[in-house]
Design an enzyme around this catalytic site. Structure first.
Site, PDB file in Angstrom:
ATOM      1  N   ARG A   1       0.874  -1.193   0.000  1.00 41.03           N
ATOM      2  CA  ARG A   1       0.000   0.000   0.000  1.00 41.03           C
ATOM      3  C   ARG A   1       0.909   1.241   0.000  1.00 41.03           C
ATOM      4  NH1 ARG A   1      -5.040   0.249   4.052  1.00 41.03           N
ATOM      5  NH2 ARG A   1      -5.811   1.751   2.515  1.00 41.03           N
TER       6      ARG A   1
ATOM      7  N   ASN B   1      -5.187  11.501   5.556  1.00 40.97           N
ATOM      8  CA  ASN B   1      -5.992  10.536   6.324  1.00 40.97           C
ATOM      9  C   ASN B   1      -7.152  10.068   5.450  1.00 40.97           C
ATOM     10  OD1 ASN B   1      -6.462   9.017   8.736  1.00 40.97           O
ATOM     11  ND2 ASN B   1      -8.207  10.328   9.158  1.00 40.97           N
ATOM     12  N   LYS B   2      -7.926   9.166   5.971  1.00 37.18           N
ATOM     13  CA  LYS B   2      -9.034   8.550   5.235  1.00 37.18           C
ATOM     14  C   LYS B   2      -9.864   9.587   4.499  1.00 37.18           C
ATOM     15  CE  LYS B   2      -9.658   5.135   4.825  1.00 37.18           C
ATOM     16  NZ  LYS B   2      -9.080   4.528   3.593  1.00 37.18           N
TER      17      LYS B   2
ATOM     18  N   ASP C   1      -2.344   8.793   8.206  1.00 37.48           N
ATOM     19  CA  ASP C   1      -1.435   7.845   7.544  1.00 37.48           C
ATOM     20  C   ASP C   1      -0.076   8.467   7.271  1.00 37.48           C
ATOM     21  OD1 ASP C   1      -4.258   6.819   6.920  1.00 37.48           O
ATOM     22  OD2 ASP C   1      -2.895   5.161   6.477  1.00 37.48           O
TER      23      ASP C   1
HETATM   24  O1  MRU Z   1      -7.611   2.469   4.572  1.00 37.82           O
HETATM   25  P1  MRU Z   1      -7.346   2.335   6.040  1.00 37.82           P
HETATM   26  O2  MRU Z   1      -8.468   1.710   6.783  1.00 37.82           O
HETATM   27  O3  MRU Z   1      -6.014   1.673   6.306  1.00 37.82           O
HETATM   28  O4  MRU Z   1      -7.217   3.834   6.553  1.00 37.82           O
HETATM   29  C1  MRU Z   1      -6.934   4.050   7.914  1.00 37.82           C
HETATM   30  C2  MRU Z   1      -6.911   5.472   8.307  1.00 37.82           C
HETATM   31  O5  MRU Z   1      -7.126   6.358   7.508  1.00 37.82           O
HETATM   32  C3  MRU Z   1      -6.539   5.774   9.737  1.00 37.82           C
HETATM   33  O6  MRU Z   1      -7.157   6.938  10.168  1.00 37.82           O
HETATM   34  C4  MRU Z   1      -5.008   5.958   9.845  1.00 37.82           C
HETATM   35  O7  MRU Z   1      -4.333   4.892   9.257  1.00 37.82           O
HETATM   36  C5  MRU Z   1      -4.574   6.088  11.254  1.00 37.82           C
HETATM   37  S1  MRU Z   1      -4.739   4.595  12.177  1.00 37.82           S
HETATM   38  C6  MRU Z   1      -4.147   4.898  13.728  1.00 37.82           C
END
Ligand code: MRU
Length: 353
Positions: A94, A254-255, A244
């Site tokens: 990823r 972030n998401k 992230d």
């Molecule tokens: O696609 P994902 O579920 O891996 O995305 C996760 C996020 O966006 C979280 O907010 C981020 O990784 C922080 S986790 C402590």
């Protein structure tokens, strides 16, 4: 004083393999799968069986060990080459969460330093495994500290909104953005959490609402497009999310949907906090524009609910993350404390200290 909660762990190292909680099946089924090869690990990361920046890094670290476990290397030099190959391979799983690359780099450095110390192949294998175990253990401690710092910003009775899942499931334990909620609960303090459902993969509904509810924490699930209304009613006094990757200027990946929440928070005069370990801060990446944003398969949007919800052949754009410009970020909360703007100066300072 409330009883400390025993959460579901997302990643468990079990002697010679990983027992991984398959997060795609939550909240309906709690299933642990065995990962025994680095290919298993790559696939689990790519297909979101494990997700969340710190949990991805931890799993990948064990993946390096699994990858070299059956290696044909018959010299320490060859073993270090095998580690490098695994690091290269797993780093393609990823693109956005920098914790993946951070953990893999740590694994490679450990192998190289073991070689320099003159370790034999068996000893090298062991230090590589120990490093993965160490990364895993440190994450739990780090999150607890993040939780303590974040909690100092909250008061009893506050409404707190979060997006995606930055909880125990995304980390070794406690989470980053959810850590203060667990600590508040342990201390008998009441926070009213609003969890955005987080389209299209529903990490908020499937994971955040699930883990907070399991812990007995007051959580209300809302659709992403309800956040503005909930804020306008005065029910939210703080937003806290994970990330992230934080760029050197404080821009935050972030998401997908986090940016909209940050803009809404600013409009309503609500502080917008980002909680993360230092391993998520990437000073090598100057700004959000330089952060690679993963695009995922269109079916997450067109068939995300187990049935077709869009016309065949429609064009789809499905970025998994967005960038929240640093001007929307009130503070970044790490294990070292609360970092305030100007982020371009203050983020660097934390690493220099
Ligand atoms: O696609 P994902 O579920 O891996 O995305 C996760 C996020 O966006 C979280 O907010 C981020 O990784 C922080 S986790 C402590």
């Amino acid at each position: 004083m409330q009883k400390a909660h025993t959460p579901l762990l997302s990643v468990i190292w079990n002697h010679d393999h990983i027992d991984l909680l398959d997060q795609r099946l939550l909240p309906e089924e709690i299933v642990y799968i065995e990962l025994t090869t680095s290919e298993d690990v790559w696939e689990a990361i790519r297909h979101l069986k494990v997700r969340g920046a710190p949990a991805i890094g931890i799993t990948a670290a064990y993946g390096v060990y699994l990858g070299i476990q059956r290696s044909a290397a018959d010299s320490p030099q060859q073993l270090v080459e095998a580690v490098r190959d695994q690091v290269k391979y797993l780093s393609t799983s990823r693109p956005t969460a920098v914790n993946l690359f951070w953990a893999l780099e740590r694994m490679e450095k450990t192998a190289v330093s073991g070689l320099e110390k003159g370790l034999n192949t068996e000893e090298l294998m062991q230090v590589v495994l120990q490093e993965a175990i160490q990364i895993h253990a440190e994450d739990e401690e780090t999150n607890r500290l993040i939780g303590e710092h974040a909690l100092s910003l909250f008061q009893d009775g506050m409404g707190v909104l979060t997006h995606c899942n930055a909880g125990g499931l995304a980390t070794a334990k406690y989470g980053t953005a959810l850590a203060p909620m667990y600590l508040a609960h342990e201390k008998g303090m009441h926070l009213k959490v609003f969890a955005d459902e987080t389209r299209p993969v529903l990490q908020g509904a499937r994971l955040t609402a699930f883990e907070l509810q399991q812990a007995g924490i007051d959580v209300t699930l809302i659709c992403d497009n309800m956040a503005g209304m909930v804020m306008s009613k005065g029910w939210v006094q703080a937003v806290i999310v994970g990330t992230d990757r934080v760029a050197a200027n404080g821009d935050v990946a972030n998401k997908i949907g986090t940016y909209s929440v940050a803009v809404l928070a600013k409009e309503h005069g609500i502080p917008f906090y980002v909680a993360c370990p230092l391993s998520t801060i990437d000073l090598q990446t100057p700004s959000g524009e330089d952060i690679p944003i993963e695009e995922r398969h269109e079916e997450e949007i067109t068939e995300g609910f187990g049935k077709r919800t869009a016309p065949q052949g429609v064009k789809v754009f499905n970025p998994a993350f967005d960038i929240t410009p640093h001007r929307y970020v009130t503070a970044i909360i790490t294990e070292k404390g609360i970092i305030e703007p100007p982020f371009d100066i203050n983020l660097k300072k934390v690493f220099e200290e």
